[in-house]
Design a protein around this motif. Structure first.
Motif, PDB file in Angstrom:
ATOM      1  N   LEU A  76       0.501  -2.016  -0.076  1.00  0.00           N
ATOM      2  CA  LEU A  76      -0.048   0.341  -0.381  1.00  0.00           C
ATOM      3  C   LEU A  76       1.008   1.260  -0.150  1.00  0.00           C
ATOM      4  O   LEU A  76       0.269   1.877  -0.133  1.00  0.00           O
ATOM      5  CB  LEU A  76      -0.602  -0.414   1.146  1.00  0.00           C
ATOM      6  N   ALA A  77       1.956   1.532   0.938  1.00  0.00           N
ATOM      7  CA  ALA A  77       2.753   2.877   0.428  1.00  0.00           C
ATOM      8  C   ALA A  77       3.422   2.768  -0.563  1.00  0.00           C
ATOM      9  O   ALA A  77       3.640   3.899  -1.070  1.00  0.00           O
ATOM     10  CB  ALA A  77       4.237   2.183   1.878  1.00  0.00           C
ATOM     11  N   TYR A  78       4.223   1.661  -0.824  1.00  0.00           N
ATOM     12  CA  TYR A  78       4.678   1.893  -2.653  1.00  0.00           C
ATOM     13  C   TYR A  78       3.261   2.179  -3.540  1.00  0.00           C
ATOM     14  O   TYR A  78       3.872   2.929  -4.484  1.00  0.00           O
ATOM     15  CB  TYR A  78       5.185   0.357  -2.889  1.00  0.00           C
ATOM     16  N   TYR A  82       5.312   5.807  -4.352  1.00  0.00           N
ATOM     17  CA  TYR A  82       5.922   5.485  -5.397  1.00  0.00           C
ATOM     18  C   TYR A  82       5.694   5.086  -7.345  1.00  0.00           C
ATOM     19  O   TYR A  82       6.224   5.418  -7.928  1.00  0.00           O
ATOM     20  CB  TYR A  82       6.739   4.289  -4.947  1.00  0.00           C
ATOM     21  N   ALA A  83       4.438   4.905  -7.161  1.00  0.00           N
ATOM     22  CA  ALA A  83       3.959   4.328  -8.326  1.00  0.00           C
ATOM     23  C   ALA A  83       2.567   5.544  -8.714  1.00  0.00           C
ATOM     24  O   ALA A  83       2.477   5.371  -9.971  1.00  0.00           O
ATOM     25  CB  ALA A  83       2.559   3.427  -8.265  1.00  0.00           C
ATOM     26  N   GLY A  84       3.054   6.771  -8.339  1.00  0.00           N
ATOM     27  CA  GLY A  84       2.063   8.043  -9.172  1.00  0.00           C
ATOM     28  C   GLY A  84       0.592   7.879  -9.162  1.00  0.00           C
ATOM     29  O   GLY A  84      -0.316   7.057  -7.958  1.00  0.00           O
ATOM     30  N   THR A  85      -0.003   7.402 -10.330  1.00  0.00           N
ATOM     31  CA  THR A  85      -1.871   7.262 -10.458  1.00  0.00           C
ATOM     32  C   THR A  85      -1.711   6.052 -11.243  1.00  0.00           C
ATOM     33  O   THR A  85      -2.712   5.594 -11.247  1.00  0.00           O
ATOM     34  CB  THR A  85      -2.092   8.944 -11.104  1.00  0.00           C
ATOM     35  N   TYR A  86      -0.911   4.772 -11.283  1.00  0.00           N
ATOM     36  CA  TYR A  86      -1.078   3.977 -12.377  1.00  0.00           C
ATOM     37  C   TYR A  86      -2.051   3.631 -11.682  1.00  0.00           C
ATOM     38  O   TYR A  86      -2.840   2.809 -11.921  1.00  0.00           O
ATOM     39  CB  TYR A  86       0.697   3.492 -12.092  1.00  0.00           C
ATOM     40  N   TYR A  87      -1.339   2.645  -9.646  1.00  0.00           N
ATOM     41  CA  TYR A  87      -2.335   1.912  -9.665  1.00  0.00           C
ATOM     42  C   TYR A  87      -4.286   2.298  -9.533  1.00  0.00           C
ATOM     43  O   TYR A  87      -4.740   2.050  -9.157  1.00  0.00           O
ATOM     44  CB  TYR A  87      -2.132   1.513  -8.226  1.00  0.00           C
ATOM     45  N   GLY A 101       7.220  -3.943  -6.673  1.00  0.00           N
ATOM     46  CA  GLY A 101       6.690  -2.707  -5.626  1.00  0.00           C
ATOM     47  C   GLY A 101       6.365  -3.030  -5.087  1.00  0.00           C
ATOM     48  O   GLY A 101       4.948  -3.255  -3.500  1.00  0.00           O
ATOM     49  N   MET A 102       7.234  -3.105  -3.777  1.00  0.00           N
ATOM     50  CA  MET A 102       7.304  -2.447  -2.090  1.00  0.00           C
ATOM     51  C   MET A 102       8.083  -1.671  -1.572  1.00  0.00           C
ATOM     52  O   MET A 102       9.452  -1.366  -1.922  1.00  0.00           O
ATOM     53  CB  MET A 102       7.898  -4.322  -1.219  1.00  0.00           C
ATOM     54  N   SER A 103       7.227  -1.103  -0.550  1.00  0.00           N
ATOM     55  CA  SER A 103       7.896  -0.279   0.287  1.00  0.00           C
ATOM     56  C   SER A 103       8.217  -0.815   1.801  1.00  0.00           C
ATOM     57  O   SER A 103       7.651  -0.845   2.599  1.00  0.00           O
ATOM     58  CB  SER A 103       7.325   1.032   0.282  1.00  0.00           C
ATOM     59  N   GLN A 252      14.064   9.277   1.090  1.00  0.00           N
ATOM     60  CA  GLN A 252      14.615  10.287   2.332  1.00  0.00           C
ATOM     61  C   GLN A 252      13.611  11.571   3.014  1.00  0.00           C
ATOM     62  O   GLN A 252      13.647  11.310   4.485  1.00  0.00           O
ATOM     63  CB  GLN A 252      15.494  11.127   1.681  1.00  0.00           C
ATOM     64  N   VAL A 253      12.147  11.846   2.651  1.00  0.00           N
ATOM     65  CA  VAL A 253      11.179  12.276   2.742  1.00  0.00           C
ATOM     66  C   VAL A 253      10.553  11.101   4.164  1.00  0.00           C
ATOM     67  O   VAL A 253      10.524  11.474   5.171  1.00  0.00           O
ATOM     68  CB  VAL A 253      10.234  12.659   1.753  1.00  0.00           C
ATOM     69  N   LEU A 254      10.417   9.700   3.387  1.00  0.00           N
ATOM     70  CA  LEU A 254      10.226   9.104   4.501  1.00  0.00           C
ATOM     71  C   LEU A 254      10.556   8.386   5.689  1.00  0.00           C
ATOM     72  O   LEU A 254      10.472   8.210   6.281  1.00  0.00           O
ATOM     73  CB  LEU A 254       9.488   7.589   3.767  1.00  0.00           C
ATOM     74  N   SER A 255      11.659   8.285   5.458  1.00  0.00           N
ATOM     75  CA  SER A 255      13.111   8.383   6.491  1.00  0.00           C
ATOM     76  C   SER A 255      13.329   9.182   7.709  1.00  0.00           C
ATOM     77  O   SER A 255      13.511   8.995   8.747  1.00  0.00           O
ATOM     78  CB  SER A 255      14.225   8.058   5.812  1.00  0.00           C
TER      79      SER A 255
END
Length: 279
Positions: A76-78, A82-87, A101-103, A252-255
């Motif tokens: 879900l986080a990915y 990370y995936a933009g609007t694709y999903y 595709g995993m975060s 970096q933002v998520l870290s």
């Protein structure tokens, strides 16, 4: 010579570990399995060393909850970050885990959340259980990053270093790049595990490590390492850099909140000075 040896070895690696007709088992899947098995073994061994009555059945319940949390949270986080609007345009494909595709950050939140649910069900104190779990968690990170290297994904920026690797098979071109996956395997996996494992085994230090301290230290170390490695790792192509052309990645933002949470938890642990206990 070293770089050429690494390039030749890498380009011959197959992401598929086993093939049975149309059914294939990838190294990435085996990395997840090995990570959870090893982390569970460390958790159980640590509980025995700390003289906490953790039964095999309770261990299996906790591990199963963590597996669900990592998969759901990571996916879900990915999708969200990370995936933009694709999903959003192809929502059914969220379930297609074989496409990748995993975060990690999402998997971490999911594992912590489901771990707390399992502890509530077992009537355990969550922080003590999570403290034991994070000692073995870096082993899973190690296997996962090595699997990223085998898959030829998440590679780094171009480099002139002798250990630069060419990721031509997966779109990196004929350019030597930082094997950032192996940097992460070493620092997030080996180094963090060594520190936490030593602290949990040292008679002198373990007495000074109160409930929540291992989790806080894990979050703090992981967040810092991940933030720094992002400087030599290319961002996801669909996102790019968030500021300008070479600064600030989503990783970096998520870290940053991970670092903050780790620091706060360490402070909380020192103030409370609560000894580890399951109940």
């Amino acid at each position: 010579m070293v770089a050429m040896w690494l390039n030749d070895i890498y380009q011959s690696l197959n992401p598929v570990a086993l093939q049975f007709g149309p059914v294939s088992i990838k190294w990435y899947a085996l990395a997840y399995i090995a990570g959870f098995v090893c982390a569970g073994a460390v958790l159980y061994n640590t509980a025995r060393r700390w003289q906490l009555a953790l039964s095999p059945d309770s261990l299996i319940t906790i591990i199963n909850a963590a597996v669900i949390g990592v998969i759901v949270g990571g996916r879900l986080a990915y999708v969200l970050f990370y995936a933009g609007t694709y999903y959003f345009e192809h929502p059914v494909e969220i379930l297609f885990l074989s496409q990748g595709g995993m975060s990690f950050h999402g998997g971490l939140i999911g594992a912590l959340a489901m771990g707390c649910v399992a502890c509530r069900y077992l009537h355990f104190r969550p922080l003590s259980v999570i403290d034991m779990a994070v000692i073995g968690a870096p082993i899973g990170l190690f296997f996962g990053r090595v699997a990223n290297f085998v898959n030829g994904e998440l590679w780094g920026k171009p480099t002139d270093a002798a250990w630069g690797v060419i990721f031509a098979r997966t779109g990196g071109g004929m350019v030597a790049r930082h094997p950032s996956q192996l940097y992460e395997a070493l620092l997030e996996g080996v180094v963090i595990f060594a520190v936490l494992f030593w602290l949990s085994r040292s008679r002198t230090m373990s007495k000074r490590m109160y409930e929540g301290s291992y989790t806080g230290l894990f979050l703090l170390m992981y967040g810092i390492v991940r933030f720094l490695i992002e400087f030599v790792r290319l961002p996801d192509v669909q996102l790019g850099y968030l500021l300008g052309t070479s600064w600030l990645t989503m990783g970096q933002v998520l870290s940053l909140p991970v670092i903050g949470a780790g620091a706060l938890l360490c402070i909380y642990s020192l103030k409370k000075k609560r000894q580890h206990s399951l109940v």
